[in-house]
Design a protein around this motif. Structure first.
Motif, PDB file in Angstrom:
ATOM      1  N   ASN A  66       1.241 -10.708  10.310  1.00 18.81           N
ATOM      2  CA  ASN A  66       0.758 -10.494  11.683  1.00 18.81           C
ATOM      3  C   ASN A  66      -0.297 -11.528  12.054  1.00 18.81           C
ATOM      4  N   LYS A 112      14.716  -3.666  20.442  1.00 15.80           N
ATOM      5  CA  LYS A 112      13.404  -3.480  21.078  1.00 15.80           C
ATOM      6  C   LYS A 112      12.530  -4.724  20.964  1.00 15.80           C
ATOM      7  N   ALA A 130      12.058  -6.856  13.286  1.00 12.73           N
ATOM      8  CA  ALA A 130      12.149  -5.450  13.691  1.00 12.73           C
ATOM      9  C   ALA A 130      11.586  -4.557  12.584  1.00 12.73           C
ATOM     10  N   ASP A 131      11.953  -4.840  11.343  1.00 13.24           N
ATOM     11  CA  ASP A 131      11.430  -4.061  10.213  1.00 13.24           C
ATOM     12  C   ASP A 131       9.908  -4.178  10.143  1.00 13.24           C
ATOM     13  N   ALA A 132       9.418  -5.406  10.258  1.00  9.16           N
ATOM     14  CA  ALA A 132       7.975  -5.629  10.112  1.00  9.16           C
ATOM     15  C   ALA A 132       7.193  -4.996  11.255  1.00  9.16           C
ATOM     16  N   LEU A 133       7.830  -4.867  12.410  1.00  9.00           N
ATOM     17  CA  LEU A 133       7.123  -4.307  13.565  1.00  9.00           C
ATOM     18  C   LEU A 133       7.450  -2.827  13.751  1.00  9.00           C
ATOM     19  N   GLY A 134       8.188  -2.275  12.787  1.00  9.81           N
ATOM     20  CA  GLY A 134       8.462  -0.835  12.817  1.00  9.81           C
ATOM     21  C   GLY A 134       9.354  -0.422  13.966  1.00  9.81           C
ATOM     22  N   THR A 135      10.346  -1.252  14.286  1.00 12.77           N
ATOM     23  CA  THR A 135      11.216  -0.908  15.405  1.00 12.77           C
ATOM     24  C   THR A 135      12.631  -1.396  15.127  1.00 12.77           C
ATOM     25  N   SER A 136      13.483  -1.384  16.155  1.00 17.34           N
ATOM     26  CA  SER A 136      14.859  -1.832  15.966  1.00 17.34           C
ATOM     27  C   SER A 136      15.081  -3.160  16.697  1.00 17.34           C
ATOM     28  N   LYS A 190      14.372  -8.787  10.283  1.00 14.73           N
ATOM     29  CA  LYS A 190      13.103  -8.884   9.546  1.00 14.73           C
ATOM     30  C   LYS A 190      11.933  -8.549  10.461  1.00 14.73           C
ATOM     31  N   LYS A 223       7.604  -6.806  22.126  1.00 13.76           N
ATOM     32  CA  LYS A 223       8.128  -5.571  21.529  1.00 13.76           C
ATOM     33  C   LYS A 223       7.989  -4.436  22.542  1.00 13.76           C
ATOM     34  N   THR A 224       9.062  -3.684  22.744  1.00  9.53           N
ATOM     35  CA  THR A 224       9.029  -2.583  23.706  1.00  9.53           C
ATOM     36  C   THR A 224       8.824  -1.259  22.983  1.00  9.53           C
ATOM     37  N   VAL A 225       7.833  -0.489  23.445  1.00  7.27           N
ATOM     38  CA  VAL A 225       7.627   0.878  22.958  1.00  7.27           C
ATOM     39  C   VAL A 225       7.567   1.761  24.190  1.00  7.27           C
TER      40      VAL A 225
END
Lengths: 363, 408
Positions: B123, B81, B72-78, B70, B102-104
């Motif tokens: 958020n 990460k 990961a989805d909300a933060l636009g990542t996997s 959930k 969160k890692t980008v």
């Protein structure tokens, strides 16, 4: 990390690749643009021509039921998304929206950016002339990428005709002289060796000698801020002429006037090379009301020719070239006097007017 | 003279600052007035966000599965990460706040997301929400990394608790004795925080230790005296009188228990709980990385506080204050949710996902985690077992399975 915003046009809709086979029909949302913070980070998404569509939602997959946190806002027919924190440019994202027929549609977003940061290259070495005076003050290296600091002594050399290194030609200071975005570095020759009458000059002489040829060599391995090293070497061959120690005299300049109501270039031929940053920043054009005229400057012929292309056609016949008197050539001579002139202070006092003005009349 | 100069610089650095955002988010707590405190170990700062959320007066339960996905989805990542760092519950609204890294690319973004009891994720903006911050003057500056993974700087702050206008922040400092307890006044004001350096007897290692920091702490009142109840790695349970902590300097703790070798405690929370017989108990619950949860009765802590501390080796055995092990396995974050519930983050052993689950206090297990005789469709409660029917019905509703309630 340079946080320069690059607008990356990702793809133009119309390519069936990017449509969900489930929903078929193409839409008129074009193009989609990512506002990218760095090679890896997306700070926003923009959809043009989206005024007839509604209910935009962004997801990491078509099966996800959780929207990506952030805000949608709509402006001048564009739908914009600002995530609550940067998104990952290595991911594919999916937008669900309703089209003008109130049909639910999907749009997949993949960044086409080359995700490996680019390899840096030297794109320009200034001055560009291949004959340079013995009292040359500096070289400039311009890179294709923002670069790391405190590297230049490892990568820059000057070689003489026999391939021998010229010993310590540059000011070996711990701080480096970069432009704000770290694309361009200024390499100063040791001023004590350039100026006459100083101990370093008397002891070691000037680093470059008139009548000789040299090569400025930038070796590979200099890293960009993204940590990618340059792969090839870059060099500039040049020969050294007698020192140049004379004041810049604008009465020798030839000005080519453009036609009124055209966007023709206004051209100044200096009759000698000028320092390129000086030539780009210290000469402006003003109209009769004192407003600076907008346009683009190009330097040609070893920075001896200045070409100005106006953004709008020339409308006023009366205009003035305003030139800062501290405008320098490559040896630091300016409109006030020759570099290294003992009476510079007196000359400066006598020249209270800081600019030199050349009135022009267009026809 | 040199010392004076250093001190004045430290004073300057310790001034509260505004409009900055954290570099990391290792710890979150709320005080009773809805102030959310965030400890930023990499930035060496504590942030305070005063909130005003509407009160939730009824008991609430959380049954949120697949929280990693959930988030990961909300933060636009996997899932790979994101890393969950801590959990805190707003004591008024009962909303859960989760600290996430969160890692980008090569960057790590510290984030806080709010999770409501219905599982909705939203958020919490760490820069836009009004806040104050306080920079400590003695954060460790070395780049020491343990086991190639855990940096010393990530342990500047390990846990904190709020009590009577002061934050008690455990962690590591750059003092000679690394393990430290910082006392910071809130609202933050100008001035140096009070740092106490700590020393404890470690009954498994049979030595005095000063380096490895308190992993988790709670402030408890035992027979009228306030204490910091601290748990260390491998696993001493230690009391520090709050009065002594407030005074500062160097402090030797009283090791009242050795809870077991080879273990890092993850969280401790003290609360009151009603048991199945209706008795109200004051307890402290400790959850661990390598051992099961440990529930300690306050009366046992009070008894230990009166005695001398441990001073002889415990070997591979537990020693000192006795504890009981409830059935809340896989839990890695713990909060006191309301009079009836604890809130946890736990790891699902089947799919590796984080689950945000409440547990009913007193029972300390989730009925719906297990398949037993009771849940077969034709199960008949025995005469003696009939007393469990209403209890199990209550748990079924609380855990989100009201359709399985069995009436007589």
């Amino acid at each position: 990390m340079a946080l320069r915003s690059i607008y990356l046009m990702l793809w133009i809709l119309g390519s069936s690749l990017f449509y969900s086979p489930l929903f078929g029909q193409s839409e008129t949302l074009e193009p989609v643009v990512f506002l990218q913070q760095s090679e890896f980070e997306i700070e926003g998404i923009k959809l043009n021509n989206s005024s007839q569509c509604s209910d935009f939602q962004l997801f990491v997959s078509k099966t996800s039921s959780v929207e990506i946190l952030g805000e949608w806002y709509y402006d001048k027919g564009e739908a914009n998304f600002h995530p609550s924190q940067p998104l990952d440019a290595t991911n594919t994202y999916f937008i669900r929206y309703r089209d003008k027929h109130d049909q639910s549609k999907w749009l997949s977003l993949t960044s086409s950016a080359d995700l490996k940061a680019p390899t840096p290259e030297v794109v320009n070495i200034y001055p560009t002339a291949d004959q340079l005076p013995e009292n040359l003050l500096r070289f400039y290296l311009e890179f294709s990428e923002p670069m790391l600091e405190n590297e230049f002594q490892r990568f820059v050399e000057i070689l003489d005709e026999n391939g021998n290194k010229v010993a310590a030609p540059f000011l070996g200071s711990k701080s480096e002289y970069w432009d704000r975005d770290h694309y361009k570095i200024t390499l100063f020759f040791h001023p004590g060796r350039i100026k006459t009458g100083l101990k370093a000059n008397e002891l070691h002489g000037r680093p470059l000698k008139a009548g000789h040829s040299y090569t400025l060599l930038v070796k590979p391995g200099w890293k960009s801020r993204e940590g990618i090293p340059s792969e090839t070497s870059f060099s500039k061959k040049f020969s050294i002429t007698e020192e140049r120690r004379s004041k810049i005299d604008p009465s020798n300049w030839q000005v080519n006037l453009p036609k009124l109501n055209s966007r023709e270039q206004l051209i100044i031929d200096f009759g000698q090379s000028l320092d390129h940053i000086n030539a780009l920043t210290f000469i402006v054009l003003q109209d009769q009301y004192g407003q600076e005229i907008e346009g683009e400057i190009t330097l040609r012929e070893s920075e001896s020719i200045w070409e100005f292309t106006p953004t709008l056609p020339w409308r006023e016949n009366a205009l003035t070239i305003i030139c800062d008197k501290t405008l320098e050539d490559v040896s630091g001579n300016n409109l006030i006097g020759a570099f290294d002139t003992e009476k510079l202070a007196q000359i400066t006092a006598a020249n209270k007017e800081k600019t030199h003005r050349i009135p022009l009349n267009l026809k | 003279m040199k010392k004076l100069i250093v001190l004045s610089i430290a004073l300057f650095l310790a001034m509260p600052t505004w409009a900055q955002s954290p570099k990391s988010a290792e710890n979150l707590i709320f005080n009773k007035d809805q102030v959310l405190f965030l400890a930023d170990s990499y930035g060496g700062q504590i942030f305070a966000y005063p909130l005003k959320e509407a009160a939730q007066k009824e008991p609430v339960s959380y049954n949120v599965r697949s929280l990693d996905s959930k988030l990961a989805d909300a933060l636009g990542t996997s899932r790979d990460k994101i890393s969950i760092k801590d959990l805190a519950v707003n004591p008024i609204s009962k909303n859960a706040y989760v600290a996430v890294h969160k890692t980008v690319g090569k960057k790590v973004y510290p984030l806080v997301v709010k999770v409501s009891p219905n599982g909705k994720v939203s958020n919490f903006d760490l820069s836009k929400n009004a806040h104050t911050s306080y920079a400590v003057n003695d954060a460790p500056k070395t780049d020491l990394v343990f086991w190639k993974e855990q940096s010393l700087r990530s342990m500047t702050f390990t846990d904190m608790d709020y009590h009577n206008g002061k934050l008690y922040v455990a962690g590591t400092s750059n003092a000679d004795f690394d393990a430290s307890l910082r006392v910071i006044n809130y609202p933050f004001r100008k001035g140096k925080q009070n740092t106490t350096t700590l020393e404890v007897y470690h009954a498994v290692h049979n030595q005095m230790e000063t380096r490895s920091p308190i992993q988790t702490l709670d402030i408890v009142n035992l027979a009228g005296e306030d204490y910091v109840l601290a748990v260390y790695t491998c696993t001493p349970l230690v009391l520090f009188p709050l009065e002594d902590v407030n005074r500062g300097g160097h402090l030797k703790g009283k090791t009242i228990a050795e809870l077991g070798y080879g273990n890092t405690p993850l969280d401790i929370k003290s609360f009151s709980a009603q048991d199945a017989q209706g008795n109200v108990n004051e307890v402290s619950l400790i959850i661990n990385k390598s051992r099961g949860p440990m529930l300690i009765n306050k009366t046992e802590l009070e008894a230990s506080a009166k005695k001398d501390g441990l001073s002889t080796p415990a070997g591979f055995n537990a020693a000192g204050t006795p504890f009981w092990q409830p059935a809340i396995g896989g839990v890695y974050q713990l909060e006191d949710l309301d009079a009836a519930h604890l809130l946890t983050l736990r790891r699902n052993v089947e799919n590796g996902e984080t689950e945000m689950m409440s547990y009913m206090k007193g029972f300390y297990f989730r009925l719906t985690d297990h398949v037993s005789d009771y849940i077969y469709p034709d199960y008949q409660y025995t005469e003696a077992g009939e007393m469990w029917r209403p209890v199990q019905n209550m748990l079924k509703i609380d855990e989100g399975y009201p359709e399985t309630v069995v009436n007589k």
